[in-house]
Design a protein around this motif. Structure first.
Motif, PDB file in Angstrom:
ATOM      1  N   PHE A 122       0.822  -1.211   0.000  1.00  0.00           N
ATOM      2  CA  PHE A 122       0.000   0.000   0.000  1.00  0.00           C
ATOM      3  C   PHE A 122       0.857   1.262   0.000  1.00  0.00           C
ATOM      4  CE2 PHE A 122      -2.331   3.478   1.826  1.00  0.00           C
ATOM      5  CZ  PHE A 122      -3.549   3.395   1.179  1.00  0.00           C
ATOM      6  N   ASN A 123       0.473   2.218  -0.829  1.00  0.00           N
ATOM      7  CA  ASN A 123       1.064   3.552  -0.838  1.00  0.00           C
ATOM      8  C   ASN A 123      -0.066   4.580  -0.790  1.00  0.00           C
ATOM      9  OD1 ASN A 123       3.930   2.994  -1.162  1.00  0.00           O
ATOM     10  ND2 ASN A 123       3.392   2.247  -3.205  1.00  0.00           N
ATOM     11  N   PRO A 124       0.164   5.735  -0.148  1.00  0.00           N
ATOM     12  CA  PRO A 124      -0.874   6.780  -0.144  1.00  0.00           C
ATOM     13  C   PRO A 124      -1.313   7.103  -1.563  1.00  0.00           C
ATOM     14  CG  PRO A 124       0.873   7.336   1.392  1.00  0.00           C
ATOM     15  CD  PRO A 124       1.358   6.126   0.625  1.00  0.00           C
ATOM     16  N   SER A 125      -2.609   7.270  -1.760  1.00  0.00           N
ATOM     17  CA  SER A 125      -3.130   7.511  -3.106  1.00  0.00           C
ATOM     18  C   SER A 125      -4.454   8.247  -3.031  1.00  0.00           C
ATOM     19  CB  SER A 125      -3.322   6.186  -3.851  1.00  0.00           C
ATOM     20  OG  SER A 125      -4.234   5.353  -3.156  1.00  0.00           O
ATOM     21  N   ASP A 126      -4.816   8.901  -4.134  1.00  0.00           N
ATOM     22  CA  ASP A 126      -6.077   9.627  -4.243  1.00  0.00           C
ATOM     23  C   ASP A 126      -7.011   8.884  -5.192  1.00  0.00           C
ATOM     24  OD1 ASP A 126      -5.346  11.869  -2.606  1.00  0.00           O
ATOM     25  OD2 ASP A 126      -4.115  12.580  -4.269  1.00  0.00           O
ATOM     26  N   LEU A 127      -8.293   8.848  -4.847  1.00  0.00           N
ATOM     27  CA  LEU A 127      -9.280   8.211  -5.698  1.00  0.00           C
ATOM     28  C   LEU A 127     -10.566   9.022  -5.642  1.00  0.00           C
ATOM     29  CD1 LEU A 127      -9.883   5.818  -7.547  1.00  0.00           C
ATOM     30  CD2 LEU A 127     -10.613   4.528  -5.538  1.00  0.00           C
ATOM     31  N   THR A 138     -13.404  13.105  -3.524  1.00  0.00           N
ATOM     32  CA  THR A 138     -12.022  12.657  -3.685  1.00  0.00           C
ATOM     33  C   THR A 138     -11.474  12.244  -2.324  1.00  0.00           C
ATOM     34  OG1 THR A 138     -11.626  14.065  -5.604  1.00  0.00           O
ATOM     35  CG2 THR A 138      -9.699  13.299  -4.402  1.00  0.00           C
ATOM     36  N   VAL A 139     -11.010  11.001  -2.250  1.00  0.00           N
ATOM     37  CA  VAL A 139     -10.532  10.446  -0.990  1.00  0.00           C
ATOM     38  C   VAL A 139      -9.022  10.259  -1.059  1.00  0.00           C
ATOM     39  CG1 VAL A 139     -10.674   8.521   0.634  1.00  0.00           C
ATOM     40  CG2 VAL A 139     -12.711   9.253  -0.627  1.00  0.00           C
ATOM     41  N   ARG A 140      -8.339  10.702  -0.022  1.00  0.00           N
ATOM     42  CA  ARG A 140      -6.910  10.455   0.127  1.00  0.00           C
ATOM     43  C   ARG A 140      -6.738   9.274   1.076  1.00  0.00           C
ATOM     44  NH1 ARG A 140      -1.933  11.163  -2.249  1.00  0.00           N
ATOM     45  NH2 ARG A 140      -0.276  11.408  -0.707  1.00  0.00           N
ATOM     46  N   PHE A 141      -6.386   8.115   0.510  1.00  0.00           N
ATOM     47  CA  PHE A 141      -6.145   6.940   1.340  1.00  0.00           C
ATOM     48  C   PHE A 141      -4.715   7.000   1.860  1.00  0.00           C
ATOM     49  CE2 PHE A 141      -9.700   5.440  -1.299  1.00  0.00           C
ATOM     50  CZ  PHE A 141     -10.541   4.991  -0.302  1.00  0.00           C
ATOM     51  N   VAL A 142      -4.556   6.950   3.175  1.00  0.00           N
ATOM     52  CA  VAL A 142      -3.250   7.211   3.785  1.00  0.00           C
ATOM     53  C   VAL A 142      -2.639   5.990   4.460  1.00  0.00           C
ATOM     54  CG1 VAL A 142      -3.715   9.665   4.103  1.00  0.00           C
ATOM     55  CG2 VAL A 142      -4.392   8.050   5.880  1.00  0.00           C
ATOM     56  N   SER A 143      -3.402   4.941   4.657  1.00  0.00           N
ATOM     57  CA  SER A 143      -2.851   3.734   5.268  1.00  0.00           C
ATOM     58  C   SER A 143      -3.654   2.541   4.801  1.00  0.00           C
ATOM     59  CB  SER A 143      -2.893   3.825   6.800  1.00  0.00           C
ATOM     60  OG  SER A 143      -4.231   3.856   7.272  1.00  0.00           O
ATOM     61  N   GLY A 144      -3.035   1.368   4.852  1.00  0.00           N
ATOM     62  CA  GLY A 144      -3.753   0.194   4.398  1.00  0.00           C
ATOM     63  C   GLY A 144      -3.053  -1.092   4.766  1.00  0.00           C
ATOM     64  N   LEU A 145      -3.755  -2.208   4.547  1.00  0.00           N
ATOM     65  CA  LEU A 145      -3.243  -3.522   4.885  1.00  0.00           C
ATOM     66  C   LEU A 145      -3.787  -4.525   3.879  1.00  0.00           C
ATOM     67  CD1 LEU A 145      -1.640  -5.170   7.020  1.00  0.00           C
ATOM     68  CD2 LEU A 145      -3.818  -5.526   8.206  1.00  0.00           C
ATOM     69  N   GLU A 165     -18.200  16.256  -2.163  1.00  0.00           N
ATOM     70  CA  GLU A 165     -19.215  15.861  -1.197  1.00  0.00           C
ATOM     71  C   GLU A 165     -18.592  15.029  -0.073  1.00  0.00           C
ATOM     72  OE1 GLU A 165     -23.876  14.454  -1.394  1.00  0.00           O
ATOM     73  OE2 GLU A 165     -22.473  13.733  -2.914  1.00  0.00           O
ATOM     74  N   PHE A 166     -19.057  15.233   1.142  1.00  0.00           N
ATOM     75  CA  PHE A 166     -18.551  14.561   2.341  1.00  0.00           C
ATOM     76  C   PHE A 166     -17.122  14.991   2.699  1.00  0.00           C
ATOM     77  CE2 PHE A 166     -21.339  11.356   0.191  1.00  0.00           C
ATOM     78  CZ  PHE A 166     -22.439  11.521   1.025  1.00  0.00           C
ATOM     79  N   LYS A 167     -16.740  16.207   2.324  1.00  0.00           N
ATOM     80  CA  LYS A 167     -15.394  16.685   2.643  1.00  0.00           C
ATOM     81  C   LYS A 167     -15.132  16.583   4.140  1.00  0.00           C
ATOM     82  CE  LYS A 167     -12.198  20.551   2.059  1.00  0.00           C
ATOM     83  NZ  LYS A 167     -12.010  21.932   1.537  1.00  0.00           N
ATOM     84  N   ASN A 168     -13.942  16.109   4.482  1.00  0.00           N
ATOM     85  CA  ASN A 168     -13.461  15.908   5.857  1.00  0.00           C
ATOM     86  C   ASN A 168     -14.047  14.679   6.545  1.00  0.00           C
ATOM     87  OD1 ASN A 168     -11.785  18.201   5.733  1.00  0.00           O
ATOM     88  ND2 ASN A 168     -13.486  19.540   6.349  1.00  0.00           N
ATOM     89  N   TYR A 169     -14.882  13.907   5.845  1.00  0.00           N
ATOM     90  CA  TYR A 169     -15.355  12.651   6.421  1.00  0.00           C
ATOM     91  C   TYR A 169     -14.229  11.624   6.382  1.00  0.00           C
ATOM     92  CZ  TYR A 169     -20.361  13.775   6.674  1.00  0.00           C
ATOM     93  OH  TYR A 169     -21.577  14.311   7.002  1.00  0.00           O
ATOM     94  N   ALA A 170     -14.212  10.760   7.379  1.00  0.00           N
ATOM     95  CA  ALA A 170     -13.294   9.620   7.379  1.00  0.00           C
ATOM     96  C   ALA A 170     -13.878   8.515   6.506  1.00  0.00           C
ATOM     97  CB  ALA A 170     -13.092   9.116   8.802  1.00  0.00           C
ATOM     98  N   VAL A 171     -13.005   7.741   5.861  1.00  0.00           N
ATOM     99  CA  VAL A 171     -13.449   6.674   4.956  1.00  0.00           C
ATOM    100  C   VAL A 171     -12.708   5.384   5.287  1.00  0.00           C
ATOM    101  CG1 VAL A 171     -13.637   5.897   2.563  1.00  0.00           C
ATOM    102  CG2 VAL A 171     -13.909   8.324   3.109  1.00  0.00           C
ATOM    103  N   ARG A 172     -13.454   4.295   5.349  1.00  0.00           N
ATOM    104  CA  ARG A 172     -12.869   2.962   5.487  1.00  0.00           C
ATOM    105  C   ARG A 172     -13.256   2.156   4.249  1.00  0.00           C
ATOM    106  NH1 ARG A 172      -9.895   0.052   9.508  1.00  0.00           N
ATOM    107  NH2 ARG A 172      -9.952  -2.152   8.921  1.00  0.00           N
ATOM    108  N   ARG A 173     -12.263   1.595   3.555  1.00  0.00           N
ATOM    109  CA  ARG A 173     -12.504   0.833   2.331  1.00  0.00           C
ATOM    110  C   ARG A 173     -12.057  -0.618   2.528  1.00  0.00           C
ATOM    111  NH1 ARG A 173      -9.128   2.515  -2.930  1.00  0.00           N
ATOM    112  NH2 ARG A 173      -7.457   1.941  -1.481  1.00  0.00           N
ATOM    113  N   THR A 199     -16.628  -2.491  -0.099  1.00  0.00           N
ATOM    114  CA  THR A 199     -17.486  -1.807   0.877  1.00  0.00           C
ATOM    115  C   THR A 199     -16.798  -0.517   1.292  1.00  0.00           C
ATOM    116  OG1 THR A 199     -18.366  -3.885   1.736  1.00  0.00           O
ATOM    117  CG2 THR A 199     -18.606  -1.949   3.123  1.00  0.00           C
ATOM    118  N   LEU A 200     -17.525   0.580   1.221  1.00  0.00           N
ATOM    119  CA  LEU A 200     -17.026   1.882   1.672  1.00  0.00           C
ATOM    120  C   LEU A 200     -17.873   2.377   2.830  1.00  0.00           C
ATOM    121  CD1 LEU A 200     -16.408   4.081  -1.529  1.00  0.00           C
ATOM    122  CD2 LEU A 200     -14.687   3.044  -0.063  1.00  0.00           C
ATOM    123  N   VAL A 201     -17.224   2.842   3.879  1.00  0.00           N
ATOM    124  CA  VAL A 201     -17.943   3.440   5.016  1.00  0.00           C
ATOM    125  C   VAL A 201     -17.454   4.873   5.174  1.00  0.00           C
ATOM    126  CG1 VAL A 201     -18.491   3.278   7.464  1.00  0.00           C
ATOM    127  CG2 VAL A 201     -18.051   1.187   6.161  1.00  0.00           C
TER     128      VAL A 201
END
Length: 207
Positions: A122-127, A138-145, A165-173, A199-201
């Motif tokens: 995993f590397n930080p990435s935008d989607l 646009t989500v900035r994923f910063v950590s993963g496993l 939309e949903f700016k500043n919300y936390a996201v779990r993918r 699944t996205l939360v």
């Protein structure tokens, strides 16, 4: 789901208690995600995390060249469709009902992959997720496993909505990719595509 069960001492359940129209789907998904650790959101260190929107769908990864049992350099084109999104908090209209669909795509160039190693470390990435209401997030994923469980490759990653939309919300993918056909992996032709579920939360940070 009975009224007695809704009175369990859990923050999330307490938040949705006033909702009487929450669908069985929403309740089922919510119950499955209560154990998620959302502490990755730095701004939420002294706050509670309230799951607000849960989306489910399917993802396809295309490999060029095809992947085999031997790790080699390939490019992955990823496309996904979120076919079921449900609001879970009473602050939204029509909570507990189907709200929208979404799509996303990205390209991961020149990485080492194989049938036994479908994705790179995993590397930080935008989607960017494009919604059917003409909005996007646009989500900035910063950590993963990445783990392999029961023949599936499970990718879990955490991020923050940086714009839209949903700016500043936390996201779990969470992505679960089906293991490629072993015969195709070893016959010299290789595997051109893998599929899986996503699944996205999206979670609102509340003080």
């Amino acid at each position: 789901m009975t009224e007695q069960k809704l009175k369990r001492p859990m923050i999330f359940i307490a938040k949705i208690k006033p909702l009487r129209r929450v669908s069985l789907l929403a309740c089922t998904i919510a119950a499955a995600t209560l154990g998620i650790d959302f502490s990755f959101a730095s701004q939420a260190s002294n706050a509670e995390i309230l799951p607000a929107l849960i989306c489910q769908g399917a993802q396809t990864s295309s490999y060029s060249p095809n992947i085999t049992n031997e790790k080699k350099t390939t490019t992955i084109d990823v496309e996904g469709v979120l076919t079921s999104c449900v609001y879970l908090l009473p602050i939204f209209p029509n909570s507990g009902t189907l709200t929208r669909i979404g799509t996303y795509s990205t390209t991961i160039p020149s990485i080492q992959a194989s049938c036994n190693d479908l994705l790179p470390p995993f590397n930080p990435s935008d989607l960017t997720y494009k919604w059917s209401n003409n909005q996007s997030s646009t989500v900035r994923f910063v950590s993963g496993l990445i783990n392999v469980v029961g023949g599936q490759t499970i990718i879990e990653s955490n991020g923050i909505v940086t714009s839209g939309e949903f700016k500043n919300y936390a996201v779990r993918r969470t992505i679960a990719l089906v293991a490629p056909n072993p015969t195709s992996c070893s016959d010299g032709v290789g595997v051109s595509k893998t599929t899986g579920t996503i699944t996205l939360v999206f979670s609102k940070v509340g003080i």
